[in-house]
Structures are given as C-alpha cells and as structure tokens.
Design a protein around this motif. Structure first.
Motif, PDB file in Angstrom:
ATOM      1  N   TYR A 169       0.601  -1.242   0.085  1.00 45.39           N
ATOM      2  CA  TYR A 169       0.197   0.081   0.047  1.00 45.39           C
ATOM      3  C   TYR A 169       0.808   1.162   0.159  1.00 45.39           C
ATOM      4  O   TYR A 169       1.533   1.691   1.081  1.00 45.39           O
ATOM      5  CB  TYR A 169      -0.908  -0.030   1.241  1.00 45.39           C
ATOM      6  CG  TYR A 169      -2.036   1.112   1.295  1.00 45.39           C
ATOM      7  CD1 TYR A 169      -3.288   0.685   0.678  1.00 45.39           C
ATOM      8  CD2 TYR A 169      -1.889   2.231   1.666  1.00 45.39           C
ATOM      9  CE1 TYR A 169      -4.480   1.360   0.728  1.00 45.39           C
ATOM     10  CE2 TYR A 169      -2.825   3.230   1.643  1.00 45.39           C
ATOM     11  CZ  TYR A 169      -4.237   2.624   1.212  1.00 45.39           C
ATOM     12  OH  TYR A 169      -5.338   3.748   1.217  1.00 45.39           O
ATOM     13  N   ARG A 170       1.143   1.874  -1.102  1.00 44.64           N
ATOM     14  CA  ARG A 170       1.942   3.132  -1.264  1.00 44.64           C
ATOM     15  C   ARG A 170       1.251   4.267  -0.741  1.00 44.64           C
ATOM     16  O   ARG A 170       0.050   4.138  -0.745  1.00 44.64           O
ATOM     17  CB  ARG A 170       2.407   3.026  -2.757  1.00 44.64           C
ATOM     18  CG  ARG A 170       3.119   2.034  -3.498  1.00 44.64           C
ATOM     19  CD  ARG A 170       4.526   2.083  -2.928  1.00 44.64           C
ATOM     20  NE  ARG A 170       5.316   1.141  -3.730  1.00 44.64           N
ATOM     21  CZ  ARG A 170       6.228   0.287  -2.857  1.00 44.64           C
ATOM     22  NH1 ARG A 170       6.552   0.711  -1.761  1.00 44.64           N
ATOM     23  NH2 ARG A 170       6.811  -0.485  -3.911  1.00 44.64           N
ATOM     24  N   TYR A 219      11.553  -1.556   8.066  1.00 39.44           N
ATOM     25  CA  TYR A 219      11.144  -0.359   7.619  1.00 39.44           C
ATOM     26  C   TYR A 219       9.959  -0.478   6.653  1.00 39.44           C
ATOM     27  O   TYR A 219       9.382   0.243   6.863  1.00 39.44           O
ATOM     28  CB  TYR A 219      12.472   0.137   6.985  1.00 39.44           C
ATOM     29  CG  TYR A 219      13.452   0.128   8.084  1.00 39.44           C
ATOM     30  CD1 TYR A 219      13.527   0.683   9.045  1.00 39.44           C
ATOM     31  CD2 TYR A 219      14.660  -0.376   7.727  1.00 39.44           C
ATOM     32  CE1 TYR A 219      14.552   0.761   9.897  1.00 39.44           C
ATOM     33  CE2 TYR A 219      15.834  -0.499   8.248  1.00 39.44           C
ATOM     34  CZ  TYR A 219      15.732   0.037   9.771  1.00 39.44           C
ATOM     35  OH  TYR A 219      16.848   0.100  10.457  1.00 39.44           O
ATOM     36  N   PHE A 270       6.974  -1.070   8.642  1.00 37.08           N
ATOM     37  CA  PHE A 270       6.329   0.260   9.112  1.00 37.08           C
ATOM     38  C   PHE A 270       5.958   1.157   8.149  1.00 37.08           C
ATOM     39  O   PHE A 270       4.815   1.726   8.446  1.00 37.08           O
ATOM     40  CB  PHE A 270       7.676   0.814   9.884  1.00 37.08           C
ATOM     41  CG  PHE A 270       7.403   2.015  10.523  1.00 37.08           C
ATOM     42  CD1 PHE A 270       6.840   2.381  11.910  1.00 37.08           C
ATOM     43  CD2 PHE A 270       7.515   3.353   9.928  1.00 37.08           C
ATOM     44  CE1 PHE A 270       6.496   3.534  12.204  1.00 37.08           C
ATOM     45  CE2 PHE A 270       7.214   4.818  10.321  1.00 37.08           C
ATOM     46  CZ  PHE A 270       6.688   4.477  11.641  1.00 37.08           C
ATOM     47  N   ASN A 271       6.522   1.468   7.081  1.00 35.10           N
ATOM     48  CA  ASN A 271       6.012   2.065   5.994  1.00 35.10           C
ATOM     49  C   ASN A 271       4.691   1.927   5.715  1.00 35.10           C
ATOM     50  O   ASN A 271       3.956   2.631   5.327  1.00 35.10           O
ATOM     51  CB  ASN A 271       6.786   2.048   4.744  1.00 35.10           C
ATOM     52  CG  ASN A 271       7.780   3.189   4.542  1.00 35.10           C
ATOM     53  OD1 ASN A 271       7.890   3.785   5.334  1.00 35.10           O
ATOM     54  ND2 ASN A 271       8.661   3.151   3.406  1.00 35.10           N
ATOM     55  N   MET A 312       1.877   2.402   8.033  1.00 35.75           N
ATOM     56  CA  MET A 312       1.586   3.541   8.399  1.00 35.75           C
ATOM     57  C   MET A 312       0.828   4.280   7.328  1.00 35.75           C
ATOM     58  O   MET A 312      -0.029   5.133   7.450  1.00 35.75           O
ATOM     59  CB  MET A 312       2.812   4.680   8.780  1.00 35.75           C
ATOM     60  CG  MET A 312       3.689   4.331   9.793  1.00 35.75           C
ATOM     61  SD  MET A 312       2.625   4.208  11.563  1.00 35.75           S
ATOM     62  CE  MET A 312       2.514   5.931  11.816  1.00 35.75           C
ATOM     63  N   ASN A 313       0.997   4.002   6.204  1.00 32.61           N
ATOM     64  CA  ASN A 313       0.357   4.365   4.952  1.00 32.61           C
ATOM     65  C   ASN A 313      -0.948   3.842   5.102  1.00 32.61           C
ATOM     66  O   ASN A 313      -1.937   4.554   5.145  1.00 32.61           O
ATOM     67  CB  ASN A 313       0.832   3.755   3.666  1.00 32.61           C
ATOM     68  CG  ASN A 313       2.314   4.683   3.112  1.00 32.61           C
ATOM     69  OD1 ASN A 313       2.513   5.661   3.846  1.00 32.61           O
ATOM     70  ND2 ASN A 313       3.030   3.838   2.273  1.00 32.61           N
TER      71      ASN A 313
END
Lengths: 442, 418
Positions: free
Chosen positions: A19-20, A373, A376-377, A380-381
C-alpha cells in the motif's frame, strides 16, 4: 495424580497488501487477499485439517479421557470462514465431543490490553460471542494475546468476570518455583493462573525435529517418562503451543503426528491423565501467588514485549493506532470497524521488529516484508488512510466528550419522540373516547 | 611490515571516494604498531597529512639523470619530501627515458586528476614506479584501482614481492555493464597476475569472480569504513532557509549513480504533497540532462541543483537535509550514506550498493523501484517515528564501523602472503 494440560493456539493475521502513499485517500481496501488465502489454505492442508482429524480420533479412541484446550483468534476464524470452512467444521466436531475447551482471547490477537482497557474488554466480548456462535461454548478461561500477562491485566480480566487465566511460566516471575502447580495473582487473589512449562512445551514445538538436540529423536515413551520422573507434588503440566506445531512448524515427515498419537497410551500406562484448564483450576488449590508488575509474554529469551514494542517504530505505530480508538467506537460504519479489528493484530508490529539485527536471529520467516522499515512504511500508509476515514465520520472540531453527548442526545431523541408519540396517541384516543361519551350522553 | 601502496588520490585534494578510502584505510592500518606505509600518488600538493605514512609523488621522482645541486633540490622538493631521497632515486634510474618530456629535475609532469589522456598518465605512473620500486625496501605491494594495476605489476616484477590489488570499483560499475575494452584489459591483466584481490563489497567480489574469471579463493571482501567526524564538522549547524523537508541526492551526476531515478521518485512524491523540496548536489556529465528532465516533469519549483560541492559544503548540505538518497545502479561500496548517517540524516540506498551489505538502519530499495523509493521518502518525511528511529540507530550503527577493523583484515591478508 499427574495431569497434562494441552492448549493449542490458532491465529493467522490479515496480511496487508503493498500500500503505497499514492493509495492514501483513494483505496480503502488494505488486504493481500491472494497471500492470505494461499497461506491459510496451505497451513490448513498441512496442519489444521490433519491435526483436527488426529485429535478427534484420539478423543474417540480413549472415550473422552484425552482432553485439551484450544483458542482461535477471531481474525483467524474470519479467514477460515471464507477460505477454509472445513477447518471450522473439524473444530465444531471437536467441540461436540465435550473433551475440548475453548478459551477466551482478544478477537484481533491484539495488544489492546497494554493500552486500552475498554478496547480489550470489547474484543474479548466479541471473541466469546463468536466462539459461542460457532462452537456453542462459553469460554471461562482467558488467554491474552501471546500469553501477555501482568498484575494490571489480571485486575482487568477479573473485572470483566474472569477468575481463570493462563500465561507463561517465565523465570522472571517464578524464579526457583516450578510452573507445575496452580498459582494465583498477588494483587487479585481470586484470579487463578496456569503457567506454561516452557521446557516441556518447547521440547515438542521447537526441538522435536532438531537433529543437533541431544535428546533427538524424541519418542512418546521418553517424553512421558520425563513427566513421570518429576516429584510427586508436581501435578500439573501445562503444555501450551501453537497448533501449527502439528504439520507446519514440525513437518509431518518428522513424525510429529505419530508422536502425538502414541502419547496418550504411554501417559495412561503411567497413570497420567489429561485435563482442560478450567477442570484443573476448579479442582486444584493455588499453592502460591505471583506478582508481575511488568508485562510478560511467551516470546524470546526475555519473555517480554520487545518483539512487538521493542523499538521506536513499533511504539510510534502502536500509539498512533490507539489514538483513534475512542472515535472508532463512536462510529457506526461496519467496514470501518472490521478494519479496526484487523489493523490491531499484533503481527503487524512483530514485522517491524529490529531485534534480529542485534541478536543474530534471522528476520522472521513469518514476515511478508523485506525489512522492518518496509513493514512500518506500509502499515503507516494504511493507518493514515484509516485515520482519515475515521475522522471523516464526524467533524474534527468536536471533541470526543462533546461528540459522545451529542450522539447520546441523538440516540435518545428517537426514543423520546417515540415516547411522546405514544403519549400523544394515548391522549388522542382518550379524547376520542371522551368525545364519543359526550355525544352518546347527548 | 612495510607496504608500498600505489594510489591516485589522497586528501585533502580529492575528486571522489577513492581518496577518502585510501586515507581511511592507511590511517586505520597505521594503528598497527609495526606497520609502515609508503604511499605513491601522481601529484602531491604538499599539504597532505604525513604523520602516519610517507607520501612519494610521481612528479618528484626522476627518470632522467640531471645534474641537480643539493640547494636546488632542497628548494624545490622540501615541501614534499626529504631532498636526499631525490638523489637516492636518481641513482636507481633504470633505462634511458631521454625521449620523454621531462623537466629540469628529470621528472615527468602529472595532472593528478582524471584527464582525457588518462592512459598515457597511467603509463607514465608505471615508468616512475620502476624507479621507486628499486629505491625503497618493502614487503608487499598494494595497488588501488585499475589506474595503478600495471604499475603494481611492474613493481612486482622488479622486486619479486607479492602484489595485492584493491578493487574500489570495476569498469562494469562505471559503465553500467558496457566496459571500455582497454580499461577492462588492464583490470583483467592486473587481476590475473597479482597474488590477491581485495574487494570493497561482496557485490564487487561477485563481479570480479564472474566477469574477470578469477578463482574464488583469490578474492576477499574488506568492507570500507568511515572516519569519525572532526569537531569542526560536528559543529556545523543546519541551515534552514526553507520550512519544508529537504531530500538530497549528493554525488557525481553520472549514469552509475542513477540520478534519473531520484528525479522520477521526486515527481511521484510531489504529486501527492508539496511540502517537500528536493536537492541534487554535485556535478557530472548527466547534469544538463537532469535539469531538462526536471523541467520536463514540471517540478522545477521544488527541485534544486547546487553544482559541485567541496569540503565543508558537503557537510553543510548533509546537515541541512532530512533524507539522503543514493539510488546507485551499481555502487561498489558507496561511502556517502555512512557520512549522512554520521550527520544524523536517515538514508535510502539501493540494494545495488555495496554498503547495503553492512548497513541495517537504512531503507533499502531496488534502484529501479521508483515507487518504493518515493514511498520511503514520503514515510521518513511524514512519520516522525521512522525519522527518529533511523537517526538514532543509524548514528549508533555507523559509529561502530571503523577503519581500524578494515585495516586488521587487510593485514591478515598481507600476513598470509608474505
């Protein structure tokens, strides 16, 4: 009389899709359906289905004298209902034998007990409702996510109506004492505890197929002889493990199923029984108290929370998530509430762990991400989008308390209107009657 | 143990990572008590730090006998070396080089850079090495990068001492897989005839084994390290002219460094948020192309070029950045992310960089995966937890990567050869 208490845990999270940040605000579906389906079907085929069958056979063969406990997280049940309903059917059959006790836990396999008591309570309720619905049992024993336990959690659980819990027999809380007894909580003496015997549990779940282990190969006879050799006062052997031990963590060619099939026979030969957690806690008196000021879990050497909340990434994601919990509870959107459940799974935080950089263990083979990471990225997105949706439910300018009272007013308004309407009706009919009376009198 | 090292750059006058690495490695090795280093460079400036090694300049080494008085030698060479050594070297001229253009001291001129006639300059370097190799006593020869490989072989044939070559980059990295055959030939010849090959990463080691047909036992990896920041640099403050977050690309703007992927990622990020600025610092043959690309993408108002930065400017730039990005297509090691981490700047690097092998507290993506890179940029700028974590843990990690350890590994290789 010695008794073995088997408890198996089933859980699978909803893994998130890639999920960008471009997706934020545009795409509100977060899950990787393909890999979720694929993984649960593989595990079902390798582990859950054959294990269900094996355990059912054992219960039937020993006419209900072989017993054990199970817990299945709500998110795992949700997935199984879609992808592998045959596993649920198998569990239902097990439940019908009366030899299997289902335990209560959090619906999402979440860490809510550490931060949000209201959420914790509501999740346990949702979970027990689901168990009641599917397996027609009302869980009496509480097992928190990943065996996380502390004095505060015991207090919370007691206030929720539980008097029995299971957790980890961690060195930090027991020190010289043996886990093979019933204990109670120090600050809440009405809370009885069963603590996991990590040695006997890990012998099966971790070491069973380890060629370098000096006890390899482990036979049922040898295993039972170890239990029989303990001192006569030690009566309770809490063997708690992941259900996937059968066939997935220990592959079937390692002989794990044959081991398990042979186990009851050797146990009964040596006069060892099987019991479920509530049976044991009903019949045994606690021998002592345990005090657990800081939360423990069944993970890692340290038996602490460092796997889920060990670094800043994990803590910041965790806190961001629970900042909106009150708002989510006020909302009515069903899909939002489902996402809320799925995003709370502890696994999402587990994937962000950086412990393997330092302790040399490899990055979790369970993680779908290339690095912490990345985990997490992506999380968080997804969370950013989720929070936007939560905020869109109600205007941001109204604070929670005010919102709550407004919602209550709105909610009550309906009732009020109904009440007034019925009163009005009454008055009207009364008037009518009076009118009729009057005219008739005339 | 005395080593004759053949290099091309040495601080403070450096053009790329090779000089920094040479300095760090020699300084780390000099911490070993019995280690002496002679370091040959084409053109010393006289302000090099010679406290832990001895520098010999090719442009101060005679190859043609000239009648030079002691006074002249003293006056001209004192800045660089003991004038007496000039005369020792003059005694070791081994052939008649009168046909070459030499100055009044009988020395060749060197640019010390990477000029267009670089092949000629490497050839001259080799001629000069013949004199140096005959003059000094040493136990091992250590040649840095292809420019000095032939000289290394020359020294080896003169002295019979073992030759170690240090691969900081291969022609495959520099050319994105389309090597110049002459340079490839020099590299291959050096590798074939040396005694051991040291590579700066496993990535480079793999290239050496596969593309240069070297046996695995002959090739070792010694990862680079980084010098601790000096107090002056530590003291540099963040210059914050803009309120927005700053994401920086710093390096030569060439094909090898993948600058176009940085521009593409920036375009993606700017589609969503306008609160981030991008800086491309450095110069190179693709700079004009990049300026055109930025204009073409319509992001020129948020995308800035600084041109070449030197010395302290590099650190000023780093310290004013919120994210450092190195999208290299093929980076043998890549020391600059380590420097960024020293300055508490979170870094995003490509898996195709050698330093990715030893760094944990950075974000790694594939250089071509522009979406992932953009996502990582956005994440560091948006989620404070991420930036905080990478700053602290990154700093802690990089502070433990020291040249002394690399020096010990090199020493172990020397010991196995002598």
């Amino acid at each position: 009389m010695k008794t073995i208490c088997f408890y198996f845990q089933i859980h699978q999270p909803y893994r998130l899709k890639r999920y960008r940040f471009f997706n934020i605000g545009r795409d509100h579906y977060y899950y990787d359906d393909y890999s979720n389906e694929d993984i649960i079907q593989q595990i079902a085929a390798r582990s859950f289905i054959p294990a269900n069958r094996m355990l059912l056979d054992l219960i039937n063969a020993y006419k209900g004298k072989f017993k054990f406990a199970l817990s299945v997280s709500g998110v795992a049940l949700d997935q199984m209902e879609i992808y592998t309903p045959e596993v649920i059917d198998g569990l239902k059959e097990l439940s019908r034998t009366g030899a299997v006790e289902f335990l209560a836990e959090t619906y999402s396999h979440s860490l809510s007990s550490l931060i949000d008591p209201i959420e914790f309570q509501s999740q346990v309720q949702q979970q027990t409702q689901k168990i009641k619905l599917l397996f027609d049992q009302e869980p009496k024993v509480l097992r928190n996510t990943e065996m996380i336990y502390s004095d505060d959690i015991a207090e919370m659980a007691y206030n929720m109506g539980y008097t029995k819990m299971i957790s980890e027999g961690a060195k930090v809380i027991l020190s010289w004492r043996s886990p093979n007894y019933v204990y109670k909580s120090e600050n809440q003496p009405n809370m009885k505890l069963l603590l996991r015997n990590s040695q006997f549990s890990d012998d099966i779940s971790l070491r069973f197929s380890d060629y370098t282990w000096k006890e390899y190969p482990l036979t049922a006879e040898k295993y039972i002889s170890w239990i029989a050799a303990t001192s006569p006062q030690e009566e309770v052997f809490n063997i708690f493990m992941n259900y996937e031990t059968f066939g997935n963590l220990q592959p079937s060619h390692s002989g794990i199923f044959e081991f398990m099939k042979a186990l009851p026979k050797f146990a009964f030969d040596r006069g060892i029984e099987f019991s479920t957690p509530s049976q044991i806690m009903d019949t045994h008196k606690p021998v002592g108290t345990v005090s657990v000021p800081l939360p423990i879990s069944w993970s890692d050497e340290e038996r602490d929370l460092s796997r889920w909340l060990g670094n800043k990434l994990q803590k910041s994601a965790f806190n961001t998530l629970y900042e909106v919990s009150e708002r989510v509870r006020l909302a009515n959107d069903r899909r939002l509430k489902k996402d809320w459940q799925y995003l709370q799974s502890s696994d999402h935080f587990y994937y962000m762990s950086t412990k393997h950089f330092y302790d040399g263990s490899m990055h979790s083979k369970f993680s779908p991400y290339q690095s912490p990471y990345d985990a997490f990225n992506n999380y968080m997105n997804v969370l950013s989008d989720f929070i936007d949706r939560v905020k869109a439910q109600f205007p941001d300018s109204v604070d929670n308390e005010e919102l709550n009272s407004l919602l209550t007013t709105i909610h009550n308004q309906e009732r009020e209107i109904k009440k007034l309407q019925s009163e009005l009706k009454k008055v009207l009919t009364e008037n009518e009657e009076k009118l009729v009376e009057k005219t008739s009198r005339k | 143990m005395r080593a004759l090292m053949l290099g091309w750059e040495f601080p403070p006058h450096i053009l790329g990572g090779l000089g920094t690495a040479s300095y760090g490695l020699t300084k780390g090795m000099a911490k070993q008590e019995d280690m002496e280093i002679l370091f040959v460079i084409p053109k010393p400036w006289g302000d090099e730090d010679q406290s832990f090694l001895k520098i010999i300049g090719c442009n101060n080494t005679p190859i043609v006998w000239r009648d030079v008085s002691w006074e002249t030698a003293k006056e001209r060479l004192e800045k660089y070396m003991n004038p007496e050594e000039y005369f020792w070297m003059r005694d070791n001229i081994y052939a008649d080089f009168n046909y070459m253009t030499t100055n009044d001291l009988g020395c060749l001129e060197f640019s010390g850079r990477y000029p267009n006639n670089i092949l000629e300059e490497t050839n001259n370097y080799s001629i000069v090495t013949g004199v140096i190799a005959r003059t000094y006593k040493y136990d091992i020869i250590h040649a840095h990068d292809w420019l000095t490989y032939s000289s290394g072989l020359h020294a080896k044939s003169v002295s019979g001492k073992p030759l170690v070559i240090h691969v900081h980059a291969t022609e495959f990295d520099r050319s994105r897989g389309k090597p110049n055959p002459i340079v490839y030939g020099i590299e291959k010849n050096g590798m074939d005839h040396c005694d051991h090959i040291i590579c700066v990463s496993n990535l480079t080691r793999k290239t050496v084994i596969e593309n240069y047909n070297q046996p695995e036992w002959k090739v070792s990896t010694v990862h680079n390290a980084v010098e601790p920041l000096s107090p002056e640099i530590e003291a540099i403050e963040r210059i914050s002219g803009v309120k927005e977050k700053v994401i920086t690309f710093l390096g030569r703007i060439t094909m090898q460094k993948g600058p176009e992927f940085f521009v593409d990622a920036a375009t993606q990020v700017l589609k969503r948020t306008k609160h981030i600025r991008f800086v491309m610092a450095g110069s190179g043959d693709m700079m004009n192309q990049m300026i055109r690309l930025v204009a073409d993408r319509g992001i020129a108002d948020r995308f800035h070029f600084t041109g070449f930065l030197r010395g302290e400017q590099v650190y000023e730039m780093l310290k004013s950045s919120d994210v450092y990005v190195m999208p290299s297509v093929s980076e043998p090691f890549g020391i600059s992310p380590l420097e960024a981490m020293q300055c508490n700047v979170p870094s995003i690097i490509s898996y195709q960089s050698g330093c990715a092998e030893i760094l944990n507290n950075v974000i790694k993506t594939n250089y071509w995966d522009v979406d992932a890179m953009a996502d990582a940029m956005y994440s560091i700028c948006t989620y404070p937890g991420m930036a905080e974590f990478l700053k602290e843990e990154g700093k802690r990690e990089v502070d433990n990567i020291v040249w002394e350890d690399a020096g010990k590994k090199v020493r172990a290789i020397y010991d196995s050869l002598v």
